[in-house]
Design a protein around this motif. Structure first.
Motif, mmCIF file in Angstrom:
data_model
loop_
_atom_site.group_PDB
_atom_site.id
_atom_site.type_symbol
_atom_site.label_atom_id
_atom_site.label_comp_id
_atom_site.label_asym_id
_atom_site.label_seq_id
_atom_site.Cartn_x
_atom_site.Cartn_y
_atom_site.Cartn_z
ATOM 1 N N THR A 37 0.864 -1.261 0.070
ATOM 2 C CA THR A 37 -0.011 0.019 -0.061
ATOM 3 C C THR A 37 0.793 1.367 -0.019
ATOM 4 O OG1 THR A 37 -0.115 -0.009 2.371
ATOM 5 C CG2 THR A 37 -1.701 -1.355 1.344
ATOM 6 N N GLY A 38 2.441 1.033 0.145
ATOM 7 C CA GLY A 38 3.101 2.335 0.144
ATOM 8 C C GLY A 38 4.437 1.993 0.161
ATOM 9 N N PRO A 39 5.315 2.838 0.035
ATOM 10 C CA PRO A 39 6.848 2.586 0.048
ATOM 11 C C PRO A 39 7.490 2.134 1.293
ATOM 12 C CG PRO A 39 6.345 5.007 -0.156
ATOM 13 C CD PRO A 39 4.929 4.243 0.157
ATOM 14 N N LEU B 57 8.950 0.783 -5.170
ATOM 15 C CA LEU B 57 8.493 1.067 -4.036
ATOM 16 C C LEU B 57 9.870 1.346 -2.802
ATOM 17 C CD1 LEU B 57 5.267 -0.588 -3.613
ATOM 18 C CD2 LEU B 57 5.511 1.736 -4.197
#
Length: 553
Positions: A51-53, A245
């Protein structure tokens, strides 16, 4: 304590047959033979998407540091874990092994002897220079150069020419029908490197001081050729739909299972593919992540007995080989040697290689499995009839690896039940490796164990290695003209169902004559710390830049 996730996978992967050993054994204090339950409650080929880095993560790069970063030189676990993140191929690999556009936007089997690729026009190497058709032609033709000893040269057998076509295409033509080549273009056999860079480094391409120049989302940051290897995000990565990411990825290469378990326990390693069976029990009690287990067919791996000489010796009689196969307690082998993370195997090309016509292959497989089980009680009579009761024979295996020692012991017990006197011999690794290259070394042993796989999800490819008279892994001198004919015809048959029928006919004969005796197919075992997610749960990682999708849960 890490969670054990059990995931249902579609049948698996595939390229060139590779022999690799994994890690040295844990001590018995670290293991437990109970294993995970063989039930599955989800249907996925990946862990949940990120969902994110993340700033960085550290990955288990397998049992040693890569020998090279040249994509065609060594097709073994460490190279196939690292290099696809640097060097992309004409086709990409989805998590369920489905081919998808890579550096080629389209591909076509024009006719039985011609394959055509349409190249993208927006690809750049990591230094910002455009990828050209000349780079593609140069990269593919490298596999034809015997001086380079490409690990993928067998995929290119029968290639007549690799030439430009139209304004943006490349055509590969063959001397005879070939329906398998395309299936290898999502492996490093289809990887593209910079022609200018390679020609500027003819003697040191892929070495720590030089590296490679490719199109992938990461570039080499640091590596001494022996220890850890670090990649950094490419600032000029061409694919806007696949931006990585993590800023940095570090690979560690613990040489022993206990060292890997400790690295996971302490958080020094955040994740890894191909977690050895001997590490699985210890992960139930330590760590904060999850061990994800694939289902049947989640790897193309096969653990087999190779018969060293099919003309002479106690295993020269196919009836005795069938008796030994039927006597092996494969379920016990799964429990004791693989901590439950494997399946009994009754054909060398099992579910992990069924890339098409899966219902046909399943029905044929189940028939062979039933026949093997039905005949399992007749083994001692077959040995007596052959006049081999009390006969002494030897089985070699690589020393220092618990999985092989346990497997050899289970096979030894099966031989004893048949009235055979089997000695099991643990070989130093250098001597074990020589079994695959030196017939005089093989002559000292009646059989030996191997873990094998191909990266091409094609049973005809696997069976060609062992069933064709000139197959590259026909170590015992197997020679059946009908099997040879069926497999050669299958290799050039473009229709999947028709090709499956040819392979199944050859497989039925091989299951009777057993030049190799299949034992077990391991399942995918992937560990992830709680701070990362987004990886394949199959061996598809070997054909894609998998690091780009790893990020925060």
């Amino acid at each position: 304590m890490p969670t054990l996730r059990r995931t249902e996978l579609r049948p698996a992967l595939a390229l060139v047959a590779v022999l690799a050993l994994g890690l040295s054994a844990c001590s018995s204090d670290d293991s437990d033979s109970s294993g995970p339950e063989a039930t599955f409650d989800t249907d996925t080929t990946t862990t949940p998407a990120a969902t994110g880095p993340v700033d960085s993560f550290t990955w288990y790069g397998d049992y040693r540091s890569p020998a090279t970063l040249d994509p065609i030189k060594v097709a073994d676990y460490p190279e196939l874990t690292v290099i696809p993140n640097l060097c992309e191929s004409l086709l990409d690999t989805g998590p369920g092994y489905e081919p998808r556009p890579g550096l080629a936007s389209a591909w076509e089997q024009v006719d039985p002897r011609t394959v055509r690729f349409t190249l993208r026009d927006d690809v750049t190497f990591s230094d910002g220079t455009p990828m050209t058709r000349e780079d593609v032609l140069f990269s593919l033709r490298r596999n034809l150069d015997p001086a380079l000893a490409s690990s993928y040269s067998i995929l290119y057998q029968g290639v007549a020419a690799i030439e430009p076509s139209g304004t943006d295409q490349v055509e590969v033509t063959f001397t005879e029908p070939n329906a398998v080549f395309l299936k290898g273009m999502n492996t490093l056999g289809g990887a593209i490197i910079s022609k200018a860079f390679a020609e500027a480094h003819p003697d040191d391409l892929g070495t720590p001081g030089t590296g490679v120049l490719c199109t992938g989302p990461y570039v080499l940051d640091s590596w001494d050729g022996v220890g850890p290897l670090t990649l950094k995000r490419s600032p000029d990565y061409w694919n806007s739909e696949r931006k990585p990411l993590a800023e940095q990825v570090r690979f560690e290469f613990p040489a022993e299972a206990k060292a890997l378990a400790n690295a996971i326990r302490t958080g020094a390693v955040d994740g890894g593919f191909n977690i050895p069976a001997e590490v699985i029990p210890s992960l139930r009690e330590t760590g904060s992540g999850e061990l994800w287990l694939g289902a049947e067919g989640s790897t193309p791996q096969n653990l087999d007995i190779i018969v060293s000489d099919l003309a002479e010796g106690p295993l020269a009689d196919p009836a005795v080989r069938r008796a030994l196969s039927g006597a092996v307690d494969r379920e016990a082998l799964v429990r004791t040697a693989f901590a439950g993370a494997a399946d009994p195997l009754y054909t060398v090309a099992g579910p992990g290689l069924w890339g098409y016509a899966q219902e046909r292959y399943r029905a044929a497989y189940e028939e062979i499995e039933r026949a093997s089980k039905d005949a399992s009680g007749d083994g001692r009579a077959a040995v007596e009839q052959a006049g081999l009761s009390g006969e002494r024979l030897t089985l070699a295996y690589p020393g220092g690896i618990e999985m092989y020692r346990t497997t050899a012991t289970v096979v030894q017990q099966a031989a004893k039940e048949l009235g055979l006197d089997m000695e099991i011999v643990a070989l130093p690794l250098a001597q074990y490796y020589s079994l695959f290259s030196d017939a005089s070394v093989r002559a000292d042993y009646d059989a030996f164990l191997t873990m094998n796989y191909t990266q091409v999800q094609e049973p005809a490819f696997m069976y060609g290695f062992i069933g064709n008279k000139d197959g590259s892994q026909n170590y015992g001198g197997y020679d059946n003209p009908e099997v040879d004919r069926l497999l050669r015809e299958a290799f050039g048959e473009p229709d999947d169902d028709a090709r499956a029928d040819l392979v199944i006919a050859a497989q039925a004969i091989l299951a009777e004559e057993l030049p190799w005796i299949p034992l077990v197919a391991p399942r995918a075992a992937v560990y992830l710390d709680e701070g990362i997610t987004g990886v394949p749960l199959t061996f598809a990682y070997m054909g894609t830049a998998w690091t780009a999708s790893v990020g925060a849960p």
